[in-house]
Scaffold this active site. Structure first.
Site, PDB file in Angstrom:
ATOM      1  N   ASN A  22       0.961  -1.347   0.057  1.00 34.78           N
ATOM      2  CA  ASN A  22      -0.064   0.059  -0.153  1.00 34.78           C
ATOM      3  C   ASN A  22       0.965   1.291   0.159  1.00 34.78           C
ATOM      4  O   ASN A  22       1.977   1.125   0.147  1.00 34.78           O
ATOM      5  CB  ASN A  22      -0.940   0.076   1.195  1.00 34.78           C
ATOM      6  CG  ASN A  22      -0.389  -0.118   2.407  1.00 34.78           C
ATOM      7  OD1 ASN A  22       0.408   0.865   2.873  1.00 34.78           O
ATOM      8  ND2 ASN A  22      -0.522  -1.004   3.222  1.00 34.78           N
ATOM      9  N   ASP A  32       1.562  -8.669   1.268  1.00 28.91           N
ATOM     10  CA  ASP A  32       2.458  -7.721   1.999  1.00 28.91           C
ATOM     11  C   ASP A  32       2.704  -8.191   3.256  1.00 28.91           C
ATOM     12  O   ASP A  32       3.961  -8.120   3.608  1.00 28.91           O
ATOM     13  CB  ASP A  32       1.556  -6.509   2.069  1.00 28.91           C
ATOM     14  CG  ASP A  32       2.291  -5.131   2.331  1.00 28.91           C
ATOM     15  OD1 ASP A  32       3.712  -5.540   2.359  1.00 28.91           O
ATOM     16  OD2 ASP A  32       1.880  -4.282   2.683  1.00 28.91           O
ATOM     17  N   VAL A 122      -7.553  -7.763  -1.100  1.00 28.54           N
ATOM     18  CA  VAL A 122      -8.061  -6.787  -0.345  1.00 28.54           C
ATOM     19  C   VAL A 122      -8.811  -5.573  -1.001  1.00 28.54           C
ATOM     20  O   VAL A 122      -9.893  -5.132  -1.034  1.00 28.54           O
ATOM     21  CB  VAL A 122      -7.271  -6.022   0.732  1.00 28.54           C
ATOM     22  CG1 VAL A 122      -7.702  -5.038   1.506  1.00 28.54           C
ATOM     23  CG2 VAL A 122      -6.949  -7.279   1.863  1.00 28.54           C
TER      24      VAL A 122
END
Ligand code: AR6
Length: 171
Positions: A22, A32, A122
């Site tokens: 992000n 991540d 996500v």
């Protein structure tokens, strides 16, 4: 030259794995989280240095760090678009994630690179559209830079994504 693997990207012994990060570059969930957990704190330390220099990473851009304890040599962090229905330049931004990451790889003389399915967790990008765009973008990059790379691997965590990529690569 383009391959599909179903599994965990943190296990791959390649020159670079790509992280679906992000903009903060400070870590998160999904791939991540897996990369920072498996690679250790050295990755976050370098992300913090990049943040101090350039204030994080914009969607569609890519930055490079150590891979810490991972078997890969380097991690290229890119930031995918959040899916808002397709009218907010999500496709352009996602294509830019792939080209920016590949440009960072060749600038650093990295020849084997593995991508996760950026933005399809996500961030909610539809899987089929994302896979089609990823394959098109990587194919066209390879055509434009014929000697720069040796191998590009699409690492799919889920069976449905692996099936999508296998079908696209047969075409
Ligand atoms: N190896 C390969 N792929 C994985 C792994 C793994 N170990 N773990 C998950 N995936 P996501 P995004 C797949 O949500 O949609 C983070 O919190 C996963 O199944 O990781 O780009 C960041 O910090 C899915 O197919 O990334 C951002 O805030 C794909 O990786 C946000 O999520 C991408 O899912 C980015 O969202």
């Amino acid at each position: 030259m383009i391959e599909v693997i179903q599994g965990d990207i943190t296990r791959l012994e390649v020159d670079a794995i790509v992280n679906a990060a992000n903009s903060s570059l400070l870590g998160g969930g999904g791939v991540d989280g897996a990369i920072h957990r498996a690679g250790g704190s050295a990755i976050l330390e370098e992300c913090k240095v990049i943040r101090a220099l350039q204030g994080g990473c914009m969607p569609g851009q890519a930055v490079i760090t150590t891979a810490g304890k991972l078997p890969a040599q380097k991690v290229i962090h890119t930031v995918g678009p959040v899916w808002h229905g397709g009218q907010q330049q999500e496709a352009e931004t996602l294509a830019s994630c792939y080209t920016s990451s590949l440009n960072v790889a060749i600038q650093n003389n990295l020849k084997t690179i593995a991508f996760p399915n950026i933005s399809t967790g996500v961030y909610g990008y539809p899987k089929k559209e994302a896979a089609t765009l990823a394959v098109e973008t990587v194919r066209s990059f390879i055509n434009q830079h014929p000697d720069a790379l040796e191998q590009v691997i699409f690492v799919c965590f889920e069976a449905d994504n692996a099936a999508l990529y296998r079908k696209l690569l047969e075409e």
